[in-house]
Scaffold this motif. Structure first.
Motif, short mmCIF file in Angstrom:
data_model
loop_
_atom_site.label_atom_id
_atom_site.label_comp_id
_atom_site.label_asym_id
_atom_site.label_seq_id
_atom_site.Cartn_x
_atom_site.Cartn_y
_atom_site.Cartn_z
N HIS A 255 0.85 -1.19 0.00
CA HIS A 255 0.00 0.00 0.00
C HIS A 255 0.89 1.23 0.00
O HIS A 255 2.09 1.16 0.21
CB HIS A 255 -0.92 0.01 1.23
CG HIS A 255 -0.17 -0.02 2.54
ND1 HIS A 255 0.24 1.12 3.18
CD2 HIS A 255 0.24 -1.04 3.31
CE1 HIS A 255 0.87 0.81 4.29
NE2 HIS A 255 0.89 -0.52 4.40
N THR A 256 0.28 2.36 -0.25
CA THR A 256 1.01 3.62 -0.16
C THR A 256 1.13 4.01 1.31
O THR A 256 0.31 3.62 2.14
CB THR A 256 0.28 4.73 -0.93
OG1 THR A 256 -1.05 4.86 -0.41
CG2 THR A 256 0.21 4.41 -2.41
N GLY A 257 2.14 4.78 1.63
CA GLY A 257 2.30 5.22 3.00
C GLY A 257 3.14 4.26 3.82
O GLY A 257 3.78 3.33 3.31
N GLU A 276 -6.07 -0.16 3.98
CA GLU A 276 -5.07 0.64 3.27
C GLU A 276 -4.73 0.04 1.90
O GLU A 276 -4.52 0.77 0.93
CB GLU A 276 -3.81 0.78 4.11
CG GLU A 276 -3.99 1.59 5.38
CD GLU A 276 -4.55 2.98 5.11
OE1 GLU A 276 -3.98 3.68 4.26
OE2 GLU A 276 -5.55 3.35 5.75
N VAL A 277 -4.66 -1.29 1.82
CA VAL A 277 -4.39 -1.93 0.53
C VAL A 277 -5.53 -1.65 -0.44
O VAL A 277 -5.30 -1.32 -1.61
CB VAL A 277 -4.18 -3.45 0.71
CG1 VAL A 277 -4.02 -4.13 -0.65
CG2 VAL A 277 -2.96 -3.74 1.57
N SER A 279 -7.68 0.88 -0.30
CA SER A 279 -7.74 2.31 -0.59
C SER A 279 -6.64 2.75 -1.54
O SER A 279 -6.83 3.67 -2.35
CB SER A 279 -7.66 3.12 0.70
OG SER A 279 -8.73 2.80 1.57
N SER A 280 -5.48 2.10 -1.45
CA SER A 280 -4.35 2.47 -2.32
C SER A 280 -4.58 2.07 -3.77
O SER A 280 -3.98 2.66 -4.67
CB SER A 280 -3.06 1.82 -1.80
OG SER A 280 -2.77 2.24 -0.49
N GLU A 281 -5.40 1.03 -4.00
CA GLU A 281 -5.73 0.57 -5.35
C GLU A 281 -4.49 0.17 -6.15
O GLU A 281 -4.46 0.31 -7.36
CB GLU A 281 -6.53 1.64 -6.10
CG GLU A 281 -7.87 1.96 -5.45
CD GLU A 281 -8.69 2.96 -6.25
OE1 GLU A 281 -8.11 3.61 -7.14
OE2 GLU A 281 -9.89 3.09 -5.98
N LEU A 282 -3.48 -0.34 -5.45
CA LEU A 282 -2.30 -0.87 -6.14
C LEU A 282 -2.46 -2.36 -6.43
O LEU A 282 -1.82 -2.88 -7.34
CB LEU A 282 -1.05 -0.65 -5.27
CG LEU A 282 -0.68 0.79 -4.94
CD1 LEU A 282 0.51 0.82 -4.00
CD2 LEU A 282 -0.38 1.57 -6.21
N GLY A 334 -2.28 6.47 8.03
CA GLY A 334 -3.15 6.01 6.96
C GLY A 334 -4.44 6.80 6.87
O GLY A 334 -4.62 7.87 7.45
N SER A 335 -5.38 6.23 6.11
CA SER A 335 -6.64 6.91 5.82
C SER A 335 -7.83 6.29 6.52
O SER A 335 -8.97 6.68 6.29
CB SER A 335 -6.89 6.87 4.30
OG SER A 335 -6.99 5.51 3.85
#
Length: 713
Positions: A255-257, A276-277, A279-282, A334-335
């Motif tokens: 994830h980002t962050g 987080e994974v 939300s990151s959409e990676l 995180g978000s």
């Protein structure tokens, strides 16, 4: 006028000739057709022969949906399963043993990595052979709880196609591997999770190889019967710490962050990562709870998180601060506090009659993928599954309580929670002290929190667990709790310490140093010997065996003398930032005199140490490296500067390779003093390479093996 058509009769001979010609042409056409048919038959045969000689279709067709590894790996991906077991004792140890053996019996290339430093875990792994590894090189709290972010970071260093995190008591069945193989073939980075079932009745046992489940009569149990037993005798899992997580190892991060320093198994971290994974959409995120059969047994005996020396206090045994810390971190990083991914919107991985199905229940659509191994291609169809009875039967419990329960992460996050250890100083000392009732004491305020962590990481790397931290302010205290340090605070600490202006010579420095000697005296009176070390002291190896060998009534201290020749016990050259004090009558009496003198002084405590113990102007000096205080019969021994150099001795900090130079000299420590200002001190230590803490990830840098080698040089 139009010409009249020729209506003259055709002669009989012409009719005969035409009839004969037609028959001849018909025979010719028929012969040609036979020739074409035979030629086609030959060509078909040749085509079939040539096709037989070609590689399989899946090796010839480059489908963008297929993983690059599938075509070259008939065995399947390599899988590393990571877990953090407790000691192998009692019912917990038995449950862990069965679970891990079930992993090793799965039909795949599986390696098990156990994060632990406990001897029973090492012994257990040795019995199972080279496929089970014990990894101690991660961060733990002083009570032995592993850090989740450190576990994840360490897992990335292992060479495997797939990383899996599983609770050490979770049993996995064979479809766990088939599900991982399927998603591994996707030409996309992915992340999946699954919720194991809570089982109260399971009348089977593993064979000695861990590959088959047996009845009491020794007969094997079929997979279908196992799944029926699990379905009929289990309850939904409402413990987020039991979730199984897995992801492929390729180019993209999870994830980002930044992954915060969560404590493993103390809530929040699994759901936080999923959120987080997603939300990151990676990565493609999947809930595989319906396609992976896994369970854990309900333990009728109550569990507790007891620690040595913690008995008698329910708050300590439950370790409520660890859960509170994870809740705080989940809110700060995180978000998740502001944006929470809905579980219903996550794609579900199902298996229906041998076919894996991607189910999106948010819009009642199923994405169906056929048997990839057989066809070499994905067969993809989209159907409204509520209209398809067979598919509806397979997916009937997608919206039931099975799978990852309908959790709300936001409700568990507490951005303003207060962190407190339920320890008194005395109870903390009883947990921390070594067998000789000796502790190492570090003192720090918030401006030196990162240097404190580098110091603590170094001591952890030297396998020293008997250190304790005195926090000068609330910020340092809570920071230390989150970092798993044994920390305490005291009402006598100054409440106006400066962030950048608390170095040697400042008023702030004078106030802070006077607190140190008072705390040391308090600990000595509790019956514990103390090695006080400023956090800007870098340790190359454990000095305790040496400094404690001078015996009682001897205070051993670093010399602050910078001249390379001459006496090292000159006036006011006793460094109160590194000294060892025995808990005995003479030492306690002498420290009382120092504390009383410092309280009346307008200077720091350092001059008070020398003037009280060595006399004004050095009147109590003995030779070139000692003093004797006649009223208390205490001897002060100044340590050899080649072994315990200060920051101005020998130009060591100016060396091109400070570590190598000090190790060649046999240094035990190197003090980062004789430099003005926090920033300059921090910069010098980081650039020298004598730094053990990653500020961005909140993790210790060096592993135990490297530190062990360095300490033995």
């Amino acid at each position: 006028m139009k010409p009249e058509p020729n209506t003259a009769p055709v002669p009989h001979c012409f009719i005969h000739l035409l009839s004969r010609s037609t028959r001849m042409k018909s025979k010719a056409v028929e012969a040609g057709l036979w020739s074409i048919w035979l030629s086609g038959l030959v060509l078909v045969g040749l085509s079939l022969y040539a096709t037989h000689k070609l590689p399989p279709a899946k090796d010839r067709i480059k489908n963008p949906l297929l993983s690059r590894k599938v075509v070259s790996d008939e065995i399947g991906p390599s899988i590393a399963i990571f877990a953090a077991p407790g000691p192998f004792a009692g019912s917990v140890g038995a449950a862990q043993s069965v679970a891990i053996r079930s992993w090793l019996g799965l039909p795949s290339r599986i390696t098990v990595v156990l994060f632990s430093r406990h001897e029973s875990v090492v012994s257990f792994a040795a019995e199972l052979g080279p496929r089970v590894l014990v990894e101690p090189n991660i961060d733990f709290t002083f009570l032995g709880t592993p850090f989740f972010h450190s576990m994840v970071a360490r897992s990335q260093e292992f060479a495997s196609d797939i990383c899996v995190f599983v609770h050490p008591e979770t049993i996995l069945l064979a479809n766990f591997v088939s599900a991982l193989k399927f998603v591994h073939e996707l030409d996309h980075d992915w992340f999946l999770f699954a919720s194991p079932r809570n089982l109260s009745y399971f009348p089977f046992y593993l064979d000695k190889d861990g590959k088959h489940w047996l009845r009491e009569d020794g007969n094997r149990v079929k997979m279908k019967e196992l799944q029926e037993i699990i379905t009929q005798n289990s309850q939904p899992n409402y413990n987020e710490g039991r979730l199984i997580t897995a992801w492929n190892r390729r180019d993209l991060p999870l994830h980002t962050g930044i992954l915060p320093p969560f404590l493993y198994g103390k809530g929040i971290h699994n759901h936080w990562v999923i959120n987080e994974v997603a939300s990151s959409e990676l990565r493609f995120v999947l809930d595989a709870s319906w396609s992976i059969s896994s369970f854990y047994m309900t333990d009728p005996a109550p569990r507790s998180n007891k620690c040595v020396g913690c008995s008698g206090n329910p708050n300590i045994e439950e370790r409520s601060w660890e859960y509170a810390g994870n809740s705080l971190l989940g809110a700060l990083y995180g978000s998740s506090l502001f944006h929470e991914a809905k579980h219903s919107s996550l794609v579900k991985l199902l298996r229906c009659n041998g076919t894996y199905i991607f189910a999106d229940t948010s819009d009642n659509i199923l994405h169906i993928f056929g048997n990839v191994k057989a066809f070499g291609l994905f067969e993809r169809r989209i159907v409204h599954f509520w209209r398809k009875k067979k598919l509806a039967a397979c997916a009937k419990d997608v919206n039931s309580s099975h799978g990852a329960f309908k959790w709300s992460l936001k409700n568990q996050l507490k951005p303003s929670v207060r962190l407190d250890y339920p320890f008194t100083l005395e109870s903390l000392l009883s947990i921390i002290a070594d067998k000789n009732r000796t502790i190492v004491l570090g003192v720090a305020g918030f401006s030196y929190k990162d240097m404190l962590m580098s110091w603590a990481c170094r001591l952890r790397g030297l396998k020293m667990t008997n250190f304790i931290v005195y926090a000068l302010d609330d910020e340092t205290y809570e920071f230390s709790v989150l970092q798993g340090l044994p920390v305490f605070r005291d009402s006598s600490a100054p409440n106006d310490t400066s962030f950048d202006d608390c170095h040697f010579g400042t008023k702030c420095f004078q106030r802070v140093t006077k607190v140190k000697s008072r705390i040391v005296l308090e600990i000595l009176k509790l019956g514990y010997s103390v090695l006080l070390s400023d956090v800007d002291v870098y340790w190359f190896k454990d000095p305790l065996p040496l400094v404690s060998s001078y015996g009682p009534a001897v205070l051993v201290a670093q010399s602050d003398e910078f001249n390379t020749t001459g006496p090292i016990n000159m006036p006011r050259r006793l460094n109160s930032g590194f000294y060892f004090a025995h808990s005995d009558v003479s030492t306690i009496a002498a420290l009382e005199k120092v504390v009383k003198h410092a309280a009346k002084s307008g200077l720091s405590e350092q001059p008070s140490f020398y003037d009280t113990l060595c006399g004004l102007g050095g009147s109590n000096r003995l030779g070139n490296n000692a003093c004797f205080e006649p009223e208390t019969n205490l001897t002060v021994h100044f340590l050899d500067r080649n072994l315990f150099p200060n920051g101005a001795y020998g130009g060591l900090w100016e060396e091109r390779n400070v570590r190598e130079t000090c190790l060649k000299k046999g240094c035990f420590i190197l003090h980062n003093n004789w430099i003005s200002g926090r920033r300059k001190k921090l910069e010098r230590q980081v650039l020298s390479g004598l730094w053990e803490y990653d500020i961005s990830t909140r993790r210790c840098l060096l592993n135990w093996h490297e530190n062990q080698l360095a300490s033995e040089r």
